[in-house]
Design an enzyme around this catalytic site. Sequence first.
Site, PDB file in Angstrom:
ATOM      1  N   ASP A  85       5.177  16.354  -2.376  1.00 24.60           N
ATOM      2  CA  ASP A  85       4.698  17.577  -1.742  1.00 24.60           C
ATOM      3  C   ASP A  85       3.824  18.368  -2.709  1.00 24.60           C
ATOM      4  O   ASP A  85       4.027  18.330  -3.924  1.00 24.60           O
ATOM      5  CB  ASP A  85       5.901  18.422  -1.307  1.00 24.60           C
ATOM      6  CG  ASP A  85       5.516  19.537  -0.350  1.00 24.60           C
ATOM      7  OD1 ASP A  85       4.431  19.452   0.265  1.00 24.60           O
ATOM      8  OD2 ASP A  85       6.302  20.493  -0.218  1.00 24.60           O
ATOM      9  N   HIS A 107      -4.901  15.088  -2.039  1.00 22.69           N
ATOM     10  CA  HIS A 107      -4.282  13.830  -1.603  1.00 22.69           C
ATOM     11  C   HIS A 107      -4.770  12.660  -2.459  1.00 22.69           C
ATOM     12  O   HIS A 107      -4.009  11.739  -2.761  1.00 22.69           O
ATOM     13  CB  HIS A 107      -4.590  13.580  -0.127  1.00 22.69           C
ATOM     14  CG  HIS A 107      -3.989  14.601   0.790  1.00 22.69           C
ATOM     15  ND1 HIS A 107      -2.659  14.955   0.716  1.00 22.69           N
ATOM     16  CD2 HIS A 107      -4.520  15.337   1.810  1.00 22.69           C
ATOM     17  CE1 HIS A 107      -2.398  15.875   1.645  1.00 22.69           C
ATOM     18  NE2 HIS A 107      -3.510  16.114   2.307  1.00 22.69           N
ATOM     19  N   LEU A 134      10.857  -4.456  -8.725  1.00 20.55           N
ATOM     20  CA  LEU A 134      10.935  -3.165  -8.057  1.00 20.55           C
ATOM     21  C   LEU A 134      10.435  -3.249  -6.619  1.00 20.55           C
ATOM     22  O   LEU A 134       9.381  -3.835  -6.345  1.00 20.55           O
ATOM     23  CB  LEU A 134      10.089  -2.138  -8.819  1.00 20.55           C
ATOM     24  CG  LEU A 134       9.896  -0.772  -8.152  1.00 20.55           C
ATOM     25  CD1 LEU A 134      11.162   0.063  -8.278  1.00 20.55           C
ATOM     26  CD2 LEU A 134       8.704  -0.033  -8.745  1.00 20.55           C
TER      27      LEU A 134
END
Length: 254
Positions: A34, A51, A145
């Site tokens: 955020d 972004h 991962l």
Amino acid sequence: MFHLFKRTRSDLEREEAFELMPDNVPKHVAIIMDGNGRWAKGRGLPRIAGHHAGMKAVKRVTIAADEIGVEVLTLYAFSTENWKRPRDEVDFLMKLPQEFLSIELDELVEKNVRVRMTGWKEGLPAHTLEAVEKAIERTKHNTGLILNFALNYGSRHEIVQTVRDIASEVRQGELKQEDISEELISNRLLTGALPDPDLIIRTSGEIRISNFLLWQMAYSELWFTDIYWPEFTERHLVQAVCEYQRRARRYGGL
């Protein structure tokens, strides 16, 4: 490219002056990314610049998570509520997975990272879906991962859909009512193949969950920071994990 993989666990520890306990690293870390828009606004830039900067943070955090031994990293990339944003911003957000994966996919493959998506494919633009599915296919045999993008995801919708599916099976006689359990519901959720998150991080100073993994986070540790997502670095991840390691997880017991 993932050049920063050359950095070691001790390098990260020295930067933050914390000592990680290798036997107590959270298996699953989930992050509500955020603050992109506010980061950009504070610099006199358009929201889309935030972004784009946030995409670079994805790379940094993926690198660090792999280095310290996290097994699953779930990133809240786009919620079912985010479709309400202005069209030009949504269009830009839908291009980011394609841009990120086109640049980083080869390195992800090389580093044994497996890409997953949690969310609904319906409604995603073809170019977004194609990029994600290509990454999933190319990394499906990797064993390192798991980089899990929560894309077009909303937890309440996930729970409602799961309940509907179970109710349909009961109605059709495929499942008995007494067979419904927490384990059954967990396994039927979109994250059924993944462990519940041990640690949930939210950036930007907001202290809320925003319809993210509501069932799965029943016993997750929560860590909030005022840092905007584009500013989030390896050091912040280490700080969050060290805080996690100082907590006692009792799961309702003593």
